[in-house]
Write a protein that holds these residues in place. Structure first.
Motif, PDB file in Angstrom:
ATOM      1  N   GLU A 178     -14.511   3.056 -13.622  1.00 44.96           N
ATOM      2  CA  GLU A 178     -13.261   3.768 -13.834  1.00 44.96           C
ATOM      3  C   GLU A 178     -13.231   4.427 -15.217  1.00 44.96           C
ATOM      4  O   GLU A 178     -13.509   3.792 -16.242  1.00 44.96           O
ATOM      5  N   GLU A 179     -12.906   5.710 -15.237  1.00 43.48           N
ATOM      6  CA  GLU A 179     -12.722   6.501 -16.459  1.00 43.48           C
ATOM      7  C   GLU A 179     -13.960   6.491 -17.354  1.00 43.48           C
ATOM      8  O   GLU A 179     -13.863   6.551 -18.580  1.00 43.48           O
ATOM      9  N   ARG A 180     -15.142   6.453 -16.765  1.00 43.96           N
ATOM     10  CA  ARG A 180     -16.366   6.474 -17.569  1.00 43.96           C
ATOM     11  C   ARG A 180     -17.066   7.809 -17.406  1.00 43.96           C
ATOM     12  O   ARG A 180     -17.151   8.367 -16.318  1.00 43.96           O
ATOM     13  N   ALA A 227       0.811  -1.217   0.000  1.00 47.06           N
ATOM     14  CA  ALA A 227       0.000   0.000   0.000  1.00 47.06           C
ATOM     15  C   ALA A 227       0.843   1.266   0.000  1.00 47.06           C
ATOM     16  O   ALA A 227       0.290   2.368  -0.065  1.00 47.06           O
ATOM     17  N   GLN A 228       2.171   1.147   0.076  1.00 46.60           N
ATOM     18  CA  GLN A 228       3.046   2.318   0.128  1.00 46.60           C
ATOM     19  C   GLN A 228       3.850   2.505  -1.155  1.00 46.60           C
ATOM     20  O   GLN A 228       4.739   3.347  -1.207  1.00 46.60           O
ATOM     21  N   ARG A 229       3.520   1.716  -2.173  1.00 46.37           N
ATOM     22  CA  ARG A 229       4.187   1.862  -3.461  1.00 46.37           C
ATOM     23  C   ARG A 229       3.381   2.778  -4.369  1.00 46.37           C
ATOM     24  O   ARG A 229       2.211   3.047  -4.119  1.00 46.37           O
ATOM     25  N   GLU A 230       4.018   3.231  -5.435  1.00 51.82           N
ATOM     26  CA  GLU A 230       3.343   4.111  -6.385  1.00 51.82           C
ATOM     27  C   GLU A 230       2.629   3.285  -7.451  1.00 51.82           C
ATOM     28  O   GLU A 230       3.174   2.310  -7.967  1.00 51.82           O
ATOM     29  N   TYR A 231       1.407   3.689  -7.800  1.00 51.92           N
ATOM     30  CA  TYR A 231       0.607   2.977  -8.793  1.00 51.92           C
ATOM     31  C   TYR A 231       0.121   3.969  -9.847  1.00 51.92           C
ATOM     32  O   TYR A 231      -0.169   5.135  -9.544  1.00 51.92           O
ATOM     33  N   ASP A 232       0.039   3.501 -11.085  1.00 50.23           N
ATOM     34  CA  ASP A 232      -0.363   4.354 -12.196  1.00 50.23           C
ATOM     35  C   ASP A 232      -1.877   4.463 -12.314  1.00 50.23           C
ATOM     36  O   ASP A 232      -2.411   5.506 -12.698  1.00 50.23           O
ATOM     37  N   GLU A 233      -2.608   3.365 -12.011  1.00 50.86           N
ATOM     38  CA  GLU A 233      -4.053   3.384 -12.169  1.00 50.86           C
ATOM     39  C   GLU A 233      -4.710   4.262 -11.109  1.00 50.86           C
ATOM     40  O   GLU A 233      -4.084   4.667 -10.139  1.00 50.86           O
ATOM     41  N   GLU A 234      -6.014   4.552 -11.345  1.00 50.75           N
ATOM     42  CA  GLU A 234      -6.734   5.421 -10.410  1.00 50.75           C
ATOM     43  C   GLU A 234      -6.731   4.826  -9.015  1.00 50.75           C
ATOM     44  O   GLU A 234      -6.462   5.514  -8.029  1.00 50.75           O
ATOM     45  N   VAL A 235      -7.026   3.546  -8.918  1.00 53.44           N
ATOM     46  CA  VAL A 235      -7.021   2.852  -7.627  1.00 53.44           C
ATOM     47  C   VAL A 235      -6.515   1.438  -7.850  1.00 53.44           C
ATOM     48  O   VAL A 235      -7.010   0.717  -8.730  1.00 53.44           O
ATOM     49  N   ALA A 236      -5.532   1.031  -7.066  1.00 53.31           N
ATOM     50  CA  ALA A 236      -5.008  -0.330  -7.148  1.00 53.31           C
ATOM     51  C   ALA A 236      -5.787  -1.231  -6.206  1.00 53.31           C
ATOM     52  O   ALA A 236      -6.000  -0.887  -5.037  1.00 53.31           O
ATOM     53  N   ASP A 237      -6.235  -2.361  -6.704  1.00 54.97           N
ATOM     54  CA  ASP A 237      -6.961  -3.345  -5.894  1.00 54.97           C
ATOM     55  C   ASP A 237      -5.949  -4.323  -5.302  1.00 54.97           C
ATOM     56  O   ASP A 237      -5.388  -5.164  -6.000  1.00 54.97           O
ATOM     57  N   LEU A 238      -5.725  -4.227  -4.000  1.00 58.85           N
ATOM     58  CA  LEU A 238      -4.725  -5.066  -3.330  1.00 58.85           C
ATOM     59  C   LEU A 238      -5.313  -6.351  -2.772  1.00 58.85           C
ATOM     60  O   LEU A 238      -4.636  -7.053  -2.018  1.00 58.85           O
ATOM     61  N   ASN A 291      -1.513   6.691  -1.517  1.00 65.48           N
ATOM     62  CA  ASN A 291      -0.790   5.978  -2.570  1.00 65.48           C
ATOM     63  C   ASN A 291      -1.721   5.311  -3.587  1.00 65.48           C
ATOM     64  O   ASN A 291      -1.293   4.445  -4.347  1.00 65.48           O
ATOM     65  N   LYS A 292      -2.988   5.726  -3.569  1.00 61.56           N
ATOM     66  CA  LYS A 292      -3.995   5.190  -4.495  1.00 61.56           C
ATOM     67  C   LYS A 292      -4.105   3.665  -4.388  1.00 61.56           C
ATOM     68  O   LYS A 292      -4.272   2.967  -5.383  1.00 61.56           O
ATOM     69  N   ALA A 293      -3.966   3.176  -3.171  1.00 62.38           N
ATOM     70  CA  ALA A 293      -4.064   1.733  -2.922  1.00 62.38           C
ATOM     71  C   ALA A 293      -4.825   1.502  -1.619  1.00 62.38           C
ATOM     72  O   ALA A 293      -4.226   1.198  -0.586  1.00 62.38           O
ATOM     73  N   PRO A 294      -6.156   1.684  -1.623  1.00 63.82           N
ATOM     74  CA  PRO A 294      -6.940   1.532  -0.393  1.00 63.82           C
ATOM     75  C   PRO A 294      -6.714   0.165   0.250  1.00 63.82           C
ATOM     76  O   PRO A 294      -6.665  -0.858  -0.439  1.00 63.82           O
TER      77      PRO A 294
END
Length: 697
Positions: free
Chosen positions: A616-618, A69-80, A453-456
């Motif tokens: 997402e992105e709609r 959850a502390q890494r950088e992600y390109d997408e709007e929200v990363a599903d962990l 970090n966009k990773a809830p």
């Protein structure tokens, strides 16, 4: 102080601590005097990156040891792993913190926090989510606070009692001999207070010393009377941090179940709390609603007591018993300050625990050094003060406190006149424990890390099977000893016998009289009666639920809010982290959160294609309404049904009730979304994603 100045003050150094972790942070002085100098000054933040508190700052900082959850992600929200089982979620989600510990904190956060409001003023100790002075009272919130008190204070005190019993038993001979020799050597040389001060400083500053002086042992394995080994009350050692040793699927689950049963064992007010009204605001009821169709379960205790008195020939009723109403009124009036006091004690306990053993991302050494500095003067003074001088000083203080009220009261009036709100600056959370979080504040910070970090953070997974009746594997972390002595001075065979499962131990009581009092058998006729009432109640509830659909079609506002509150069996609840199923004014739809736009927002749409291809992105969803995340000023968990109907639905139908949220923005607009299966997860995202400073109500 502006946000830019505050950010510079908190910027991280090379060790992962902050620049503010200097002398001013180590000393027990308030972080700001604004509550006294400028009590009406308002400061609000529109995003998490503005860092209005230490919690926001730590969430947005760059940490050395990083989890997923502390890494950088390109997408709007990363599903962990929001819809994954426990074994399929990678570890760790947060650096230096196990997933089991993280889920334990989130589970307890969900039970503790029901209602939050934005605070525009400076928060105590530079951390938000403190309990409001005007906190709302309800029996179920009292229950939650008593459960929390059990899990923190009572279990902690029980562990201390068992450590003392181990020392006094002389079973661990070498360790007790060392304690005894050092103590009496200090007593002979009149060095007791310096010895205790040095020991306390060592325990605070050097965590390793705690394991050496007080080696760990599973709580349920130690007899509190003899200090020796005992069979756990559950019959098997399935957990190490619970008083019964009961098996568990997830860390901390056994203690949570113990706390629930601890509350259920109380009578009178706490019995009412066990089944009582929920702080989640119940929807307004109307004639014929499910809440109106069921009896009041909490009235059963009072009715039973009155029936017993009648059978004994006692005259009852308001004409005979003139004490009932005033006593009940007085007791319920005192419940709010009692509940607040219990919460304050639990908060302080949690802060001390988190100061002695900080959890990432909070600094590792600052809080321990601050506590140790407070003990150093006691050590220095004790070197020059004799026992006679100490006794004389103590007795003078007692006498002055007892007889000095005229001086004390005049002094307090002068302080209140010259320095209004000075008490706020002197609170422990603003001085000795400034910057030290409660478990709820720690959890909120961890949730904010994911949002930054966009990773809830994914919700705690649920277990599909009951915990196994087998002992856990014991390592040196859970059971060890000082030196070469065996743990608890027990042989391997004794340990094995105590740990292995014995199904009879959990049912053993102190005698036949307790067996008779504890028994709850109803007999064949009793079971038939209960089954009959359960069946008829189930039919009445189904009828009431079906009637809601008809009432909603003709425009009933209350019926619309109840639609979907009891989902059909085997319904797929798995949603998030972007989309959450729910209803608005009875209409099926999805709540979705967008963070890629210029202004992050929460919206509601009835477009059912979200279930297939997501949100997402709609741009074609055409939401019924949208509220900016930064404009939210209040979030409140609300019930899908009234508290009585919720109990009856669970009992008669064995079904879960989907609750809702009430969201209020800064200008007073209110949106009520109902029938949200993942209500707690949506609540957690909303409180963590923005720059608001919250207060718990």
């Amino acid at each position: 102080m502006t946000f830019d100045e505050e950010r510079n003050r908190r910027s991280p150094d090379a060790d992962g601590n902050t620049i503010s972790s200097k002398l001013v942070d180590i000393l027990p002085i308030p972080p700001t005097i604004q509550p006294v100098s400028e009590p009406e000054k308002y400061e609000t933040a529109n995003s998490l990156t503005e860092e209005p508190t230490l919690s926001h700052n730590l969430a947005a900082s760059d940490h050395e040891e990083k989890g997923l959850a502390q890494r950088e992600y390109d997408e709007e929200v990363a599903d962990l792993g929001w819809n994954e089982t426990k074994d399929r979620i990678a570890e760790p989600l947060v650096g230096r913190l196990g997933n089991e510990d993280l889920w334990l904190l989130i589970r307890r956060f969900n039970k503790q926090i029901y209602h939050v409001k934005e605070v525009p003023t400076v928060v105590p100790g530079d951390l938000d989510l403190n309990i409001a002075d005007e906190e709302e009272f309800s029996p179920d919130k009292l229950r939650a606070n008593v459960e929390r008190f059990y899990m923190t204070v009572i279990v902690g005190l029980l562990a201390a009692v068992k450590h003392i019993a181990r020392l006094r038993s002389w079973r661990e001979t070498r360790r007790t001999s060392c304690f005894c020799a050092v103590y009496f050597a200090a007593w002979i040389s009149d060095f007791i207070v310096p010895l205790l001060s040095l020991t306390l400083i060592t325990l605070i500053v050097y965590p390793r010393s705690r394991e050496v002086l007080f080696p760990p042992a599973p709580l349920a394995l130690v007899d509190s009377k003899s200090g020796g080994i005992q069979k756990p009350k559950s019959g098997v050692l399935g957990s190490t941090d619970s008083s019964t040793g009961a098996p568990q699927n997830f860390k901390g689950e056994a203690v949570e179940q113990e706390a629930s049963n601890f509350v259920n064992g109380f009578a009178s007010i706490v019995v009412t709390s066990a089944a009582g009204k929920n702080p989640q605001a119940a929807p307004s009821s109307e004639a014929g609603s499910p809440d109106d169709a069921v009896p009041d379960p909490t009235g059963l205790a009072m009715a039973t007591a009155e029936a017993k008195d009648v059978a004994a020939g006692v005259k009852t009723g308001p004409n005979y018993d003139k004490t009932k109403v005033p006593v009940e009124t007085a007791m319920w009036t005192k419940m709010r300050p009692i509940m607040h006091g219990i919460a304050d004690v639990s908060d302080t306990w949690e802060r001390f625990v988190n100061a002695l053993s900080p959890t990432p991302p909070f600094p590792r050494d600052v809080y321990r050094l601050r506590l140790a500095i407070l003990v150093v003067p006691l050590l220095l003074i004790s070197l020059f003060i004799s026992s006679y001088m100490f006794t004389k000083g103590m007795t003078f203080g007692v006498g002055f406190g007892f007889f000095g009220d005229p001086i004390i009261s005049r002094g307090l009036k002068w302080l209140n006149r010259k320095f209004p709100h000075w008490q706020k600056l002197m609170e422990l959370r603003n001085t000795i424990l400034k910057g030290v979080p409660t478990n709820a504040q720690l959890t909120l910070t961890l949730l904010r890390i994911g949002e930054a970090n966009k990773a809830p953070l994914p919700p705690p997974p649920s277990a599909s099977e009951p915990p196994p009746e087998r002992p856990i594997e014991i390592t040196d972390v859970e059971l060890t000893a000082t030196g070469a002595e065996p743990p608890l001075n027990a042989t391997d065979e004794e340990l094995r016998d105590a740990i292995e499962h014995d199904p009879q131990v959990a049912r053993e009581t102190g005698g036949p009289d307790i067996d008779a009092a504890k028994s709850s058998k109803h007999g064949k006729h009793g079971n038939r009666i209960i089954s009959f009432f359960k069946g008829t109640t189930k039919g009445a509830v189904k009828t009431a639920i079906g009637t809601d659909h008809a009432r909603a079609k003709v425009g009933s506002h209350h019926a619309k809010n109840r639609l979907g509150a009891v989902p059909r069996p085997n319904t797929n609840y798995l949603t998030g982290p972007l989309d959450f199923k729910g209803r608005y004014k009875g209409q099926k739809g999805h709540i979705y959160i967008t963070t890629k736009s210029t202004i992050p927002a929460m919206s509601f749409s009835t477009n059912q294609t979200i279930e297939k291809i997501g949100s997402e992105e709609r741009e074609d969803l055409h939401p019924l309404w949208t509220v900016a995340i930064g404009d939210i000023a209040e979030i409140k968990k609300v019930g899908g049904y009234g508290w009585k109907a919720k109990i009856i639905v669970g009992w008669s139908m064995g079904r879960e009730v989907a609750d809702g949220l009430e969201i209020t923005d800064r200008i007073g607009n209110v949106w009520r979304v109902t029938a949200i299966p993942m209500r707690d997860e949506l609540f957690n995202r909303l409180v963590a994603i923005g720059g608001q400073k919250w207060e718990a109500w």
